[in-house]
Design an enzyme around this catalytic site. Sequence first.
Site, PDB file in Angstrom:
ATOM      1  CG  ASP A   1      -2.055   1.007   1.100  1.00  0.00           C
ATOM      2  OD1 ASP A   1      -3.213   0.568   1.009  1.00  0.00           O
ATOM      3  OD2 ASP A   1      -1.777   2.226   1.087  1.00  0.00           O
ATOM      4  CB  ILE A   2       0.812   4.265  -2.158  1.00  0.00           C
ATOM      5  CG1 ILE A   2       1.896   5.173  -2.700  1.00  0.00           C
ATOM      6  CG2 ILE A   2      -0.456   5.056  -1.838  1.00  0.00           C
ATOM      7  CD1 ILE A   2       1.578   5.740  -4.090  1.00  0.00           C
TER       8      ILE A   2
ATOM      9  CG  ASN B   1     -11.833  -0.377   4.177  1.00  0.00           C
ATOM     10  OD1 ASN B   1     -12.132  -0.806   5.289  1.00  0.00           O
ATOM     11  ND2 ASN B   1     -10.666   0.176   3.927  1.00  0.00           N
TER      12      ASN B   1
ATOM     13  CG  HIS C   1      -8.579  -2.746  -2.538  1.00  0.00           C
ATOM     14  ND1 HIS C   1      -9.510  -2.064  -3.293  1.00  0.00           N
ATOM     15  CD2 HIS C   1      -8.441  -2.053  -1.390  1.00  0.00           C
ATOM     16  CE1 HIS C   1      -9.915  -1.000  -2.626  1.00  0.00           C
ATOM     17  NE2 HIS C   1      -9.292  -0.966  -1.450  1.00  0.00           N
TER      18      HIS C   1
HETATM   19  P1  5GP Z   1      -9.673   1.588   0.293  1.00  0.00           P
HETATM   20  O1  5GP Z   1      -9.678   2.920   0.984  1.00  0.00           O
HETATM   21  O2  5GP Z   1     -10.384   1.660  -1.043  1.00  0.00           O
HETATM   22  O3  5GP Z   1     -10.140   0.440   1.129  1.00  0.00           O
HETATM   23  O4  5GP Z   1      -8.147   1.278   0.021  1.00  0.00           O
HETATM   24  C1  5GP Z   1      -7.445   1.834  -1.033  1.00  0.00           C
HETATM   25  C2  5GP Z   1      -6.000   1.718  -0.665  1.00  0.00           C
HETATM   26  O5  5GP Z   1      -5.230   1.870  -1.829  1.00  0.00           O
HETATM   27  C3  5GP Z   1      -5.546   2.788   0.323  1.00  0.00           C
HETATM   28  O6  5GP Z   1      -5.018   2.155   1.484  1.00  0.00           O
HETATM   29  C4  5GP Z   1      -4.508   3.582  -0.464  1.00  0.00           C
HETATM   30  O7  5GP Z   1      -3.426   3.988   0.342  1.00  0.00           O
HETATM   31  C5  5GP Z   1      -4.090   2.602  -1.540  1.00  0.00           C
HETATM   32  N1  5GP Z   1      -3.695   3.227  -2.797  1.00  0.00           N
HETATM   33  C6  5GP Z   1      -4.386   4.173  -3.472  1.00  0.00           C
HETATM   34  N2  5GP Z   1      -3.755   4.486  -4.605  1.00  0.00           N
HETATM   35  C7  5GP Z   1      -2.637   3.708  -4.654  1.00  0.00           C
HETATM   36  C8  5GP Z   1      -1.563   3.587  -5.604  1.00  0.00           C
HETATM   37  O8  5GP Z   1      -1.517   4.224  -6.653  1.00  0.00           O
HETATM   38  N3  5GP Z   1      -0.588   2.680  -5.296  1.00  0.00           N
HETATM   39  C9  5GP Z   1      -0.617   1.930  -4.155  1.00  0.00           C
HETATM   40  N4  5GP Z   1       0.402   1.099  -3.957  1.00  0.00           N
HETATM   41  N5  5GP Z   1      -1.617   2.021  -3.247  1.00  0.00           N
HETATM   42  C10 5GP Z   1      -2.603   2.905  -3.495  1.00  0.00           C
END
Ligand code: 5GP
Length: 109
Positions: free
Chosen positions: A26-27, A82, A95
């Site tokens: 995760d970034i 989520n 994811h």
């Molecule tokens: P959500 O909030 O949808 O459950 O999780 C999305 C996740 O994707 C977040 O934890 C966010 O930090 C991660 N994320 C978003 N954009 C990118 C990206 O371009 N690269 C990576 N490695 N992670 C990302």
Amino acid sequence: MFCNIIAGKIPSKKVYEDDKTYAFEDINPKAPTHVLIIPKKHIVGLKEAEAADTELLGYCQIVAAKIARERGIEDGYRTVYNVGPGAGQSVFHLHLHLLGGRKLAWPPG
Ligand code: 5GP
């Protein structure tokens, strides 16, 4: 967007890959281990998953467990979807979060 990560159009730190899944760091990590496991098949989220996706979703959990074993975080880790904006879903390609390497509070916020 995560389709572009699988395709290599957006760079990512790969953790694991096979014919069905891709896992990467995760970034914006929320724990020492914060890996995202995604199916290569585009599924928007858990709400949109269908009965035909049952095996694939279970397989994502098995991949998470394998990564957790390899990282030595089996004392305590969490796998999380989520689901929907109200739960913090910000990327609409299914994811599975794998979080671990620190004490995890319950219930989550
Ligand atoms: P959500 O909030 O949808 O459950 O999780 C999305 C996740 O994707 C977040 O934890 C966010 O930090 C991660 N994320 C978003 N954009 C990118 C990206 O371009 N690269 C990576 N490695 N992670 C990302």
